[in-house]
Every structure is written in structure tokens, then in C-alpha cells.
Design a protein around this motif. Structure first.
Motif, PDB file in Angstrom:
ATOM      1  N   LYS A  48      44.953  39.339  43.212  1.00 24.65           N
ATOM      2  CA  LYS A  48      45.405  38.102  42.559  1.00 24.65           C
ATOM      3  C   LYS A  48      46.222  37.253  43.524  1.00 24.65           C
ATOM      4  CE  LYS A  48      45.675  39.668  37.729  1.00 24.65           C
ATOM      5  NZ  LYS A  48      46.569  39.847  36.579  1.00 24.65           N
ATOM      6  N   VAL A  49      47.098  37.945  44.235  1.00 27.11           N
ATOM      7  CA  VAL A  49      47.934  37.203  45.182  1.00 27.11           C
ATOM      8  C   VAL A  49      47.066  36.584  46.260  1.00 27.11           C
ATOM      9  CG1 VAL A  49      49.785  37.424  46.871  1.00 27.11           C
ATOM     10  CG2 VAL A  49      49.938  38.616  44.691  1.00 27.11           C
ATOM     11  N   PHE A  68      46.557  43.532  41.814  1.00 28.01           N
ATOM     12  CA  PHE A  68      47.635  42.566  42.039  1.00 28.01           C
ATOM     13  C   PHE A  68      47.537  41.917  43.419  1.00 28.01           C
ATOM     14  CE2 PHE A  68      51.953  41.245  43.082  1.00 28.01           C
ATOM     15  CZ  PHE A  68      52.244  40.462  41.966  1.00 28.01           C
ATOM     16  N   PRO A  69      47.335  42.684  44.488  1.00 27.91           N
ATOM     17  CA  PRO A  69      47.136  41.998  45.770  1.00 27.91           C
ATOM     18  C   PRO A  69      45.928  41.063  45.747  1.00 27.91           C
ATOM     19  CG  PRO A  69      47.584  44.321  46.103  1.00 27.91           C
ATOM     20  CD  PRO A  69      47.391  44.140  44.644  1.00 27.91           C
TER      21      PRO A  69
END
Lengths: 250, 1095
Positions: free
Chosen positions: A220-221, A217-218
Motif C-alpha cells: 500500500k505504501v 502494508f508495504p
């Protein structure tokens, strides 16, 4: 033509060569302002060419060999490239969010603008800076973007190995932003406002890699952020170059 | 529970008290008081003696026994404990002490406190059943956690060494969360004590990530020793141990990048110090589950398979978001259609279908391992290395000594693993690669050598190759060749049975024996075989020139499959019994030769030559056998073909030749010919040159004794068309009622079919009128003549009207339809003869009738006279003398002669003294109408009046009509005077028997009743003769034939019989052949015959 005049100056002092050259905004671009003579007569991009780069015009010399059109063309080309990359960056961002799943593609999704190493946001406060200074900031940001885009490309290669178009766009973006950065550097050099010395080795890649290792997720961010920054910086570069390009607002 | 009975000797007073209670109730209160006292005394004594002996054990090796003593008990710290069953064993023990385990059975335990004043011994009965087995509280040696899998690892020692023998142990483990210390998991775990200390492990995977909350674990045990008959109880819980978060963790959402089975449940938590506002999975918001502090969790149930990039779970705080990605997918499917084969016997390629997608990509994708068990070799494959549409495949080098391979393909991802196996003999699974470098080299005109390269080590197997041979305009041919594999991988084979001078296209593919799969076809290779001598001579025919002196030899070019090369020239020779001659070489472009032959019979020979040599000669005889019985027949074809038949003729020993040509061509007629075997009786002539509507002549020749005889001559069409033009026709002759039309034949090329007939339409019509434009056979006024006799070339149209315009149309028709029409307008001549005839015939008829009538009248004059004008009238025939009742009764309306006694008072006799007037015309003229004046003039001369006066009857005199009459009298009037004077020969007049004497009619017809005529009447009255006895002025003429009857206004004039005033009959003088005919006004044939007697 508005007729409003302003001077190009940066670092607090205006170069001596520029004192005799004034840029007038308007559709006709820039022109040389000469004492006792209307600025209407000295149109063209030769007004931007510093004497140091281009010696005073020899009346005997062939006018076709003048380097002025070269700079004009260079700025024009760079501006066109920036405009093209702006469009590409928009497409890249759109393509990127499509492959990250919700809520990335949803309207209103705006993760915090976490700082990215070596790459800051285009600050609104930069608007007051002279164009060359802005271009220098643009060049610095464009130089920091390729490794970040490479990191994103690698992360997405693991995450979306079959999203070939996204991966190709990321590869292209890294290559194109390098080209744009080099072109901006060339314009700066032609303007006599070269960037300030060698840049330190960008730590963005290492930081981005560590961020990515924190989880998907990080990562992706991070990619979302990098793509956003890419769009913002090429867009700003386009705008900054547009001020130098013929027909652009001065 | 241990049931320990205190065996204390009962005091004797208690027995006495019981006895006293039974003795007297009155002493109850006293005794109660005494009892309370004594009880108090006893209790005081008991408290000072050991009681409540209790024994437990935790290892079955020793029993821990203890008892209670109130006053000072225990403080004495020394007791003498004696255990007695069969023997007595005493121990000097403390208060709580251990004793060795006792064998099953009852034991008497005597506890005697030492150094205690006033105390007494206590005896207990002790049995193993009263002993409690309470294991020692277990101790957790280690509690660790695998945060990535949310798994707790528990480790403890069972301390089995303290137990004397094997026992089953049940461990109970509880997991608690810090918040409220609620038990989230309670499990039992069974082990066996084996006499040694054993470390046990227990793993537990939490639904919730371990990072979400602090987890505590406790354990206790229960020893189920079958040999121990006492009470077994759980041990106490061990001290709780907990797992805390990793101190350096920066991630705030757990679990991170978790891979789970699609459809399962998962709990995701966010460990944070900030207040979590919302949580969502993808675009779906989830309710929060609050944990310790600000930590929250969400529970995701039945999660769907993720996309490639996973499913995002996002927690939002006020100014930030935290998230994780969950990868929900499937374990790998069993590899399907696993197939291992080799292209070259050097390397095995195994392919398979991965089956159901796992929804896991990248690092989480399925990895495959292909393991060959005999060689122990294996290769790995990562599923994300290929795109979705590609086959999964792995390569493995073949060991030269190994043919049988046992493959196991293992598929594994984070959710599971599967495998598929395959046992193959690799020499039977050879799928050769495409042959390359195909070359062809000709050996001779019918064989070539093919060579090619087939990569691979096929020395162990036989190759089966298939050669496809393609020839222009021919179906391809496949030939199989088998060969031993060679190390060099270069192969060659000979392809024979080819045609000379033919372009062949070869390509090849190979497989191995036994067959598994064909390789792909190689590239094509083209090759032209060398030339050979032509296989046969050209097809020849001959025709005599139109003058009959030259013989023209025709031949057809040899087809390529017979020419076997390029034909360079032809040689033509002809031979008779006497000599043989040859023509010079004829170039290949020419296919005819003309020979000047004498009257001998010759055999003509034609030879084709190419670079390889000459063909066998084709021969044909010049002789033509005449056929006197030859008819021209007709035939129809279909499409571009036509069927010709002929009768079988055993004499025809050579062959039949059918030649045909376009009949419209002039000169020698030859378009093409065809030879058929001698036993044929029919053939189909087919040619692309055949055109519909074109007449072709077909000639069927039979061959016998080297001579040809024309057997049938057929004209035919492959398809009939309607005539292209209309026949030209002219009008040859025209009369008033007929037209003679003549037409010409339509030329053959315009006819375009067999003529079936003509249609001729005609009708009245004039040029330039719309009517003629629509001349059609169906119209009512159009007459159609269908002329099916095609030899007829003229047509006479009769029954026409004269001087009338006619529209004539002529058209021809064939089997292909009706041709165009040609029209013409013709006016018939005027019919003058008819008009003349039309006039003459009625005149002639009238004359004839008149003549006949005259003759009849003449020949019957006697009868006529007798009938109509007798000399002496027969009174019976006189109507006037018919005394009808009505008349006699006095009908005044009928003014007939009344038969009253007639007494004439005056009689006038009228005699004819002169000849009557000669008749000048045959026309019947009413004497009344035509001759009133003449008569008045003649009468005085011709008649002698004889007065006769009948007696006048009074009644008649009263008749008003007779007012003018004056006196009654009889007047005889010659009948002839009533008529137009007739021309009579003089002689006849003389011979008139009537003369002036004899009977005279009693009637006098006044010509008119006008007053002017009265004078004449008066004159007549003066003449002698019979007179009617009535006034004629009163006669009413009612006959419809009377021309005057219609004139009602005119004065009434009547004439008729003198017998009756109603009679219309005339009195015809006898023997007067030239008596005047009655005119239309007063006489008719009808009247004539009406009163004709029946003679």
C-alpha cells in the motif's frame, strides 16, 4: 512583457544553432533576436526550431509548409497532455487513498519518502537546470513510472478486486504516462536534446514486486508513493513544458 | 511420603529409668543427668548405624533405596541388606542401591554395614506404599514455530518402554516469555504409556506473534499407574527450550497480513530498535504494551470486519512508520439456493448464493469446489472472479450415461469452510435456451408450419413447446405442442385452425417433460395466411328512393375475418317470380346499387368476391309491408348508445332491422343499420358517429315472409343539449292592459333535444336600463310563465298597465337545459275609456243618489214635514218645552225657552203674500251664506209681520245678549225665507197649505249677526208672527258641522230649531218637494237620518 532574456543551454555549452536564437519570455512567447533589430519583430515558435532540424527558410518556399507551427503545436499538445494527466494524477491519488483505508486518507498521513528504484523525487535542485535538461529528467522519470504503476495495478487488483474505477485509473495512468513520456521525448528530439542513450532496463518493477511481497502494508505504501511520484512528475513536466508553451513563463 | 520406621531394640536401661522415675521424685535431677548421658550414648551409636531408609522408583522396574550413616557410614560402601518376609534374601550392596520391586506387603529390611566397627544392624519395615514414583525428567526433543500462524510445535519422547505396563501420563507444559520469564501458558496433556517409546506432539497457537518475543517451553510429567500404591510425584521440569526470531526477517510488525475472525482479539507487535511513539489501527490510536527492548505491542479487541483492503495497523517511530494489515472477516456462509440445471443436457450449471459476505477479497476470498460424488469430478471456483451482483456458478460436463448427480459444494476460506449438497436428476432440470431461427411457412389458408432451432441434446426427453399466436386486434392464443427431442436440434410443428388471409405473429418457447422451466420467448415471426372464399355475404339493406321508384341496395364491407381475402368486387342480382337480372360487377369500393324495379316483388342478392371465390349470397326482399298504426316515439340514450325496445311479435320470422339516420339530413335517410335475431325484443344501438344534441331517427323493421314492416319509428338523442337558439317571438297585439305574444318553433337542429316547454318572463322595464339586463325569474317584480304545452305558440299577458313599457323574455328548454333567451320591449296602449268611465261613474252615482234622494224626499215629504216641519209643532217634541231639571233650576248657560207664563205684549203675524223664489240649482246652498242680500230684499215683499209681544221676564232682560233686542216680541217668519229661494212651479206655490196663516216657527234665523243686518232684523221685527223669546244674537252655534263653528273669531251665528238654540235642525216647510238641499256647510245626510223617525 517582461523583456527579460535568457538563453537555453544545457550540458554546459550552448549549441551553436541556439546562439542566434534567443528566447524571450512574455505572453507572446519566444522570438528571434537579431542583431540590429528589435526582438519584437521575430515572434513565434520558429524561434525554437534548430537549424539542423529545419533548414534555413527558403524565401521562395511556401510559408505554409514551415515546420515551426508543428513544433509549437507539439509542445502545446504535450503541455496540454501533461496538464490533463496532472488532473488525472490528482484524481488517481485521491481514489487510491480512498481504497486503502485509514490512515491513508487521513490528513497528516505521510509515510516516509522511501526511495523507489529508478525513480527519484523531483528534486528542488532541478529548478536551476535548463528546461531541456529538466525535460530530460522528466522523460526519464516518466519512463520509469509505467512499470511501477503496473505493479501497483496488480497489487490493487488483489487487494481491491472490486474497485474497478481505481484499477481502470491505474491502467490508464500507466498508458498515459507512457504517452506523455513519448511526447516529451519527441519534444526533446525536436529541440535537438535527445535523451542520453538507451535507458537500462528498469529495475523498478522487480524491486517493487519484492517490496510488495513483504506484505500488504508495504505494498500500500509503495502504491501511495508511486501515485505520489506520478503526480509530482507529471506536474513538473507540465510546469517544464509550460515554460516552452506559448504564454508560459520563459 | 515414605514412612520408614526405625526398629531398634530398646535398651534395658531405658526401662529401668522409667521404673526409677516412678519410684522417687527426689532423684529427678540425678536421673535427668543420667538420661542425657545415656541419650548421647545412644545417638552416638545411631549415627554410626544405617538409618532413614528411603526408596523411590521412576520406572516401577527397580526401586532405588538409600539410607544414611553418619560416621563412616557410606564410606564403608558395603552393606549387607537382607529382605525378609517368608524367606530371607540378603544382598551385598552399596549404600544407595537398587532393589527389585517387592510385592505388596511388609518386608523387614536389615541393613548391616560391613567392615564398620561399632556399628549395628538396622532393621526397617518396607512397604510399596512407602515408595515414591518420580518419573524421569522428560526431555524436549524438538521445539519449532510456525510464525505465520504463531504456533509452537513441541515434540518429546515419553520413554514408555521403561515402564513395565500401561500407565496414564499427565504432561504439564509451560510457555514463558523472556521478559521476566513469566508463564504465558500452562497446559496439561494426557497420554498413555504403552510399553514403547512414543514421540508426542503438542501445538500451541500464541495470541501474540511469536516474533514479538522469545518464547520458552518446559515440560514435566506425572505417571498415574493404577497398580502402583506408593506415592506418585511430578517429575522435574525439563530444560527450557526457546524460539527466536528468524534471522533474516526484515518485517518489523507482526503478524503480517493476518486473517482473523471478525469480532475476535488480536495482538500486533512492532519489533524495533527505535522508540515507538504511537500505534493506531485505522484511525484509532491504541495504548502500547511494552515488550522486550523497544518492542511494543497493541491489543485489539473485538475487531470489526475489514474493508476489502484490510485494516491498517501502523506503528510510528520518529522518522518512519511500520505497519501491517489485518484482514478481519468471516468464514464462508453455507452456500444458499444451490441449484443445478442444464440448458442443453450437455453441461450442468450450478448456481448458488454465497450468503453473508466474508469481507475477505482477493487471495483471501472464499474458494468453492463443486464435487460430484458419483463421477468423482469436481470443479473449482474462486469467489473474486465475479462481481458482487453476479450469481456464483460453476459448470460441469454431463456424462451421457449419468442422469443422477450428487453435488457437494464446498466453500472455504482462511477462516473456515462450509458445504452444501444437492441430489438431482438432471433430465428433470432442463431449462432450454431460447429457441432461434423461428420460421413460418403457410400450408393453406388456415395452417402454417413453424420451424425453429433449439440447441441441446434432448433425445432422451420430450420437449414441451408453447406457441403464442397473435392476431391483429385480437387476444393472443397459446397452444402447446409436445415432441420428442431430436439430435439435430431442429424442430417443426404445424399450426392449424387459423383464419385465412390473416396476419399472424408467432413466437415460441420450450421446456421439457417433466416441466422445469420455460425457455425465454423466441423472436417473433409474422406470417400472412392465404385467401379463402368469404365466409358469408355482406350485410345488406334496402331503401326506396324518395320518389318511390328505385330501390337502393346498401351493403357493408365484409370484415377481414369474414372476407378471408381482399374483396375484389360485388355482384348484385334481383329476381322475381318471372325473371332474374344481374347488374354488372360492382367494384369493391362501392357499397350501394340502385335498382329500377317494377311493381313486382323482388329478391335482391348481393355476393362478395375475392381471389378465392364468391361469398354466399346475401338476400333481401323488396317488399315493404305497410303499417297503419305507427306512432313516432321518443327515446333517449346515454353516451354513444341508445336502447331500443319493441314488443315480441311471433310473426316476425326473419329478423329485425334497425336503421337510423340523422333526422336533419334531407333525402333518403340512412346512416347505418343493424340486424338482430327474430327473438329479440330490444337492442342497443351504438355508434361512434352519434353526437350529443343531434336528433336521430330510428326505424325498427320486422321481417316476415321476406318482407319488411316498419314497426316503430323513434326519434331520439343519445344526449340532449340545451337549445342552441332562442325562439323567435313577436308581439301580435297590444292593448292598454295586455300583450299578445306569438313565437315560432325552433328548428330541430337548433333544438338539440326534446322540447319540454318555454319560459316567458316579463316585467316593467325600459330599454337601455340596467334593470332589464337582470331579468330573472326569481325577482319579485318579474313574472314568469312556464309554458309546458309545447304546441302553444301564443301567449296573452293580461293585467298590464296602460302606457307602460314591458320587458319580455322568452326562452325554450329541453331535457338538456335552458336555451338562450330572446327579449323584447313593448309599451302598452293608453287607457282612455277607463278614464272616461272613471269620470262618468261618480257623476252617474251622484245623479242617481240625488234622484233617489229626491224621490224619497218627495214620497216622504209628508213624513218629513210631519217630522221636521209640522204645521203644528208637537210641544212634546220640542226641546224647548222639555222642562229639564237643570234648565228649570236656572242654568243660565242654556238659553232655552223658559216656561214662564208668557204674556205676549205684541204679536206679529207674518203671512206669505208672494211666491217664494224658484230654485235654480240642485246644489245645496246655505241660505245663510248665499243669500243674505236676497233675503233682505225679498222679505219686505213676501212677509206680513204680525206683532206679538210676549211678556218680558225681567230675568231674561238682564241677559246681556238681549241688550240690543229692545222690546220682547213674537215674530213669525216663514221658514222658506231662511233658505235659498227655490224654484217652484207656480201651481205648487198656490197649493201651499201654509199660506200666510197657520203655525209659524218661533225662530227667526238671522243670516248674519253683523250690525249691518240689524236693519233687516228690525224690519223683520216689524212683521207679525211668532218670534223667539230670546235674542238670537246670544245663540251659540256649537255644532261641529257648522262651517262657522270653527271660526271662533267670527261672530257667533246659530241657527236651528226654534225650540232650542242648541238645535241644528232646520224647519223644512211642509210639502215642499223642491226644498233646498242642505249644503255641506250646514246640512248633511247624517243629520238627516239622525233624526229620522222610525217609520
Amino acid at each position: 512583457m517582461s523583456g527579460a532574456l535568457f538563453s537555453l543551454s544545457w550540458n554546459g555549452t550552448e549549441p551553436a544553432w541556439l546562439k542566434n536564437w534567443r528566447i524571450q519570455s512574455g505572453a507572446s512567447g519566444f522570438r528571434k533576436s537579431e542583431p540590429g533589430r528589435s526582438g519584437q519583430e521575430a515572434r513565434g515558435w520558429g524561434a525554437l526550431i534548430p537549424p539542423l532540424l529545419f533548414p534555413p527558410e527558403d524565401p521562395q518556399a511556401d510559408s505554409s509548409a514551415s515546420p515551426l507551427p508543428h513544433l509549437e503545436a507539439k509542445i502545446q499538445q504535450t503541455h496540454s497532455l501533461a496538464r490533463l494527466l496532472t488532473k488525472y494524477a490528482e484524481q488517481l491519488l485521491q481514489e487510491y487513498v480512498q481504497h486503502q483505508g485509514d490512515p491513508f486518507g487521513l490528513p497528516g498521513f505521510s509515510p516516509p519518502r522511501l526511495p523507489v528504484a529508478d525513480l527519484s523525487d523531483p528534486a528542488p535542485g532541478h529548478a536551476g537546470l535548463p528546461v531541456p535538461e529538466r525535460l530530460r529528467l522528466d522523460a526519464a522519470a516518466l519512463a520509469a513510472l509505467p512499470p511501477l504503476l503496473d505493479v501497483v495495478r496488480r497489487l490493487q487488483g488483489e487487494l481491491n478486486p472490486r474497485a474497478l474505477r481505481l484499477l481502470r485509473r491505474l491502467e490508464d495512468a500507466a498508458r498515459q504516462v507512457r504517452a506523455l513520456g513519448a511526447a516529451v521525448e519527441a519534444v526533446l528530439a525536436a529541440l535537438g536534446a535527445e535523451s542520453r542513450g538507451p535507458r537500462p532496463e528498469p529495475a523498478a518493477a522487480a524491486v517493487a514486486a519484492s517490496t510488495a511481497s513483504a506484505g500488504v502494508f508495504p505494498a500500500k505504501v509503495l502504491g501511495f508513493r508511486v501515485c505520489g511520484l506520478y503526480l509530482e512528475w507529471v506536474s513538473r513536466t507540465e510546469a517544464d513544458l509550460g515554460q516552452l508553451a506559448p504564454g508560459g513563463p520563459a | 511420603m515414605m514412612d520408614i520406621s526405625l526398629c531398634v531394640k530398646r535398651p534395658s536401661w531405658l526401662v529401668d529409668r522409667k521404673r526409677m522415675r516412678m519410684a522417687s521424685n527426689s532423684q529427678w535431677l540425678l536421673l535427668t543427668a543420667v538420661l542425657l548421658y545415656l541419650t548421647n550414648q545412644v545417638n552416638s551409636q545411631k549415627k554410626s548405624t544405617p538409618h532413614d531408609l528411603k526408596c523411590v522408583t521412576n520406572n516401577l522396574k527397580v526401586w532405588d533405596c538409600s539410607w544414611r550413616a553418619l560416621f563412616g557410614a557410606g564410606r564403608a560402601a558395603s552393606y549387607e541388606v537382607c529382605i525378609e518376609k517368608r524367606s530371607r534374601t540378603c544382598y551385598l550392596l552399596e549404600k544407595n542401591t537398587t532393589i527389585p520391586p517387592l510385592l505388596p506387603g511388609h518386608y523387614e529390611i536389615t541393613v548391616h554395614p560391613l567392615y564398620e566397627f561399632g556399628s549395628s544392624k538396622s532393621k526397617f519395615i518396607l512397604n510399596e506404599k512407602n515408595i515414591s514414583l518420580i518419573p524421569e525428567t522428560p526431555e524436549i526433543l524438538n521445539l519449532s514455530a510456525d510464525f505465520s500462524t504463531s504456533t509452537l510445535h513441541l515434540k518429546w519422547n515419553d520413554k514408555g518402554s521403561v515402564f513395565p505396563h500401561y500407565s496414564n501420563v499427565i504432561w504439564e507444559i509451560k510457555v514463558l516469555h523472556k521478559k521476566n520469564m513469566e508463564i504465558v501458558k500452562l497446559v496439561t496433556y494426557s497420554t498413555t504409556l504403552n510399553g514403547r517409546d512414543t514421540i508426542h506432539h503438542w501445538n500451541w497457537t500464541s495470541d501474540m506473534p511469536l516474533e514479538c518475543a522469545i518464547h520458552y517451553v518446559g515440560i514435566r510429567c506425572y505417571i498415574d499407574d493404577p497398580q502402583f500404591s506408593g506415592h506418585k510425584e511430578w517429575s522435574d521440569w525439563s530444560l527450557l527450550k526457546n524460539i527466536s526470531l528468524p534471522p533474516d526477517s526484515q518485517t518489523k510488525v507482526f503478524p503480517q497480513d493476518k486473517v482473523i475472525l471478525a469480532g475476535s482479539d488480536i495482538t500486533v507487535c512492532c519489533v524495533t530498535q527505535e522508540k515507538v511513539l504511537s500505534a493506531q489501527i485505522g484511525s484509532t490510536h491504541c495504548p502500547l504494551i511494552h515488550l522486550d527492548g523497544e518492542n511494543v505491542a497493541i491489543r485489539i479487541r473485538n475487531i470489526s470486519a475489514s474493508a476489502s483492503s484490510g485494516t491498517n495497523v501502523v506503528f510510528s517511530v520518529e522518522d518512519n512508520i511500520f505497519g501491517t494489515v489485518v484482514f478481519a472477516g468471516y468464514p464462508p456462509d453455507i452456500p444458499q439456493k444451490l441449484n443445478c440445471e442444464t440448458y442443453d443436457l450437455k453441461e450442468i450449471i450450478c448456481t448458488w448464493n454465497p450468503g453473508r459476505p466474508t469481507s475477505l477479497e482477493g487471495p483471501r476470498s472464499t474458494s468453492y469446489t463443486l464435487f460430484e460424488s458419483f463421477s468423482g469430478k469436481y470443479v473449482r471456483f474462486k469467489g473474486d472472479e465475479v462481481s458482487a451482483n453476479e450469481n456464483y456458478q460453476l459448470f460441469l460436463q454431463i456424462l451421457s450415461s449419468q442422469e443422477i448427480h450428487n453435488f457437494t459444494l464446498n466453500a472455504q476460506n482462511l477462516l473456515g469452510q462450509t458445504e452444501s449438497t444437492l441430489l438431482v436428476n438432471i433430465t428433470e432440470k432442463v431449462h432450454p435456451r431460447i429457441p432461434t431461427s423461428l420460421k413460418a411457412k403457410d400450408i393453406n389458408s388456415t395452417a402454417v408450419i413453424l420451424s425453429w432451432h433449439l440447441p441441446g441434446n434432448f433425445t432422451k426427453v420430450k420437449l414441451l413447446c408453447q406457441i403464442e399466436i397473435n392476431k391483429t386486434n385480437s387476444e393472443h392464443e397459446l397452444r402447446n405442442v409436445t415432441m420428442r427431442g431430436v439430435e439435430s436440434s431442429n424442430y417443426l410443428t404445424t399450426v392449424d385452425k387459423l383464419n385465412p388471409y390473416t396476419i399472424y405473429t408467432f413466437r415460441i418457447r420450450c421446456s421439457t417433460d417433466p416441466f422445469w422451466k420455460w425457455s425465454k420467448w423466441s423472436n417473433e415471426k409474422q406470417c400472412l395466411t392465404t385467401e379463402a372464399i368469404p365466409s358469408k355475404g355482406p350485410d345488406i339493406w334496402r331503401e326506396w328512393s324518395s320518389d318511390g321508384r328505385n330501390l337502393i341496395i346498401y351493403w357493408k364491407p365484409l370484415p377481414i375475418n369474414e372476407a378471408y381475402g381482399k374483396i375484389l368486387s360485388y355482384n348484385v342480382s334481383y329476381s322475381s317470380d318471372e325473371e332474374t337480372k344481374s347488374l354488372s360487377e360492382i367494384p369493391d369500393t362501392q357499397h350501394r346499387a340502385e335498382l329500377q324495379l317494377d311493381k313486382n316483388d323482388y329478391i335482391i342478392s348481393v355476393v362478395a368476391k375475392n381471389s378465392a371465390g364468391s361469398s354466399p349470397p346475401s338476400k333481401i326482399a323488396s317488399m315493404e309491408i305497410p303499417n297503419d298504426d305507427l306512432k313516432i316515439e321518443q327515446a333517449l340514450g346515454m353516451g354513444n348508445r341508445i336502447l331500443l325496445t319493441w314488443n315480441y311479435d311471433p310473426n316476425m320470422t326473419c329478423d329485425y332491422v334497425i336503421k337510423w339516420c340523422n333526422s336533419s339530413q334531407s333525402g333518403p335517410c340512412l346512416m347505418d343499420w343493424k340486424k338482430v335475431p327474430p327473438n329479440s325484443t330490444e337492442t342497443v344501438i351504438e355508434s361512434d358517429q352519434f353526437r350529443p344534441g343531434v336528433r336521430y331517427n330510428f326505424s325498427v323493421y320486422g321481417c316476415r315472409n321476406q318482407g319488411y314492416q316498419l314497426l316503430r319509428s323513434v326519434i331520439g338523442y343519445v344526449e340532449e343539449l340545451a337549445p342552441a337558439v332562442a325562439p323567435n317571438f313577436t308581439v301580435e297585439d297590444t292593448s292598454a292592459d295586455s300583450i299578445l305574444v306569438k313565437w315560432e318553433e325552433i328548428p330541430v337542429e337548433e333544438l338539440r333535444g326534446f322540447l319540454r316547454g318555454y319560459l316567458f318572463y316579463f316585467e316593467k322595464g325600459e330599454r337601455d336600463t340596467s334593470k332589464i339586463m337582470g331579468l330573472e325569474p326569481g325577482r319579485f317584480d318579474t313574472k314568469v310563465k312556464n309554458i309546458t304545452d309545447i304546441s302553444q305558440k301564443t301567449l296573452r299577458i293580461a293585467d298590464l298597465q296602460g302606457k307602460t313599457s314591458y320587458h319580455l323574455v322568452l326562452r325554450a328548454y329541453t331535457g338538456g337545459g335552458m336555451g338562450p333567451e330572446r327579449s323584447m320591449f313593448v309599451v302598452t296602449k293608453e287607457n282612455s275609456e277607463g278614464l272616461i268611465i272613471a269620470i262618468l261613474i261618480p257623476v252617474a252615482v251622484a245623479v242617481i243618489i240625488g234622484v233617489v234622494t229626491s224621490i224619497l224626499c218627495y214620497r216622504k215629504r209628508e213624513w218629513i214635514k210631519e217630522t221636521f216641519y209640522p204645521d203644528i209643532p208637537n210641544p212634546e217634541n220640542c226641546k224647548a218645552l222639555q222642562f229639564q231639571k237643570s234648565v228649570c233650576e236656572g242654568n243660565s248657560a242654556l238659553k232655552t225657552l223658559e216656561m214662564n207664563p208668557c204674556t205676549p205684549n205684541n204679536v206679529e203675524v207674518l203671512e206669505t203674500r208672494s211666491v217664494a223664489l224658484k230654485i235654480e240649482d240642485t246644489e245645496i246652498i246655505s241660505p245663510v251664506a248665499e243669500r243674505p242680500e236676497d233675503r233682505s230684499d225679498a222679505e219686505p215683499e213676501n212677509h206680513v209681520v204680525v206683532s206679538y209681544c210676549p211678556p218680558v221676564i225681567e230675568e231674561e232682560l238682564a241677559n246681556p245678549g238681549a241688550e240690543g233686542g229692545g222690546a220682547s216680541q213674537v215674530i213669525y217668519i216663514d221658514v222658506q225665507s231662511m233658505y235659498q229661494p227655490q224654484a217652484k212651479p207656480e201651481g205648487e206655490l198656490d197649493s201651499d197649505p201654509v199660506g200666510g196663516a197657520g203655525y209659524k216657527p218661533q225662530m227667526h234665523l238671522p243670516v248674519t249677526s253683523t250690525v249691518d243686518d240689524l236693519d233687516a232684523d228690525d224690519d223683520l221685527d216689524k212683521t207679525a208672527g211668532y218670534r223667539p223669546q230670546a235674542n238670537v244674537n246670544t245663540w251659540n252655534l256649537v255644532s261641529p258641522d257648522s262651517p262657522r263653528s270653527t271660526d271662533s273669531n267670527s261672530e257667533i251665528v246659530s241657527f236651528g230649531s226654534p225650540c232650542s238654540i242648541n238645535s241644528r235642525q232646520f224647519l223644512i216647510p211642509p210639502k215642499d218637494e223642491d226644498s233646498p238641499k242642505s249644503s255641506g256647510g250646514g246640512w248633511s245626510f247624517t243629520n238627516f237620518f239622525q233624526n229620522k223617525p222610525n217609520d
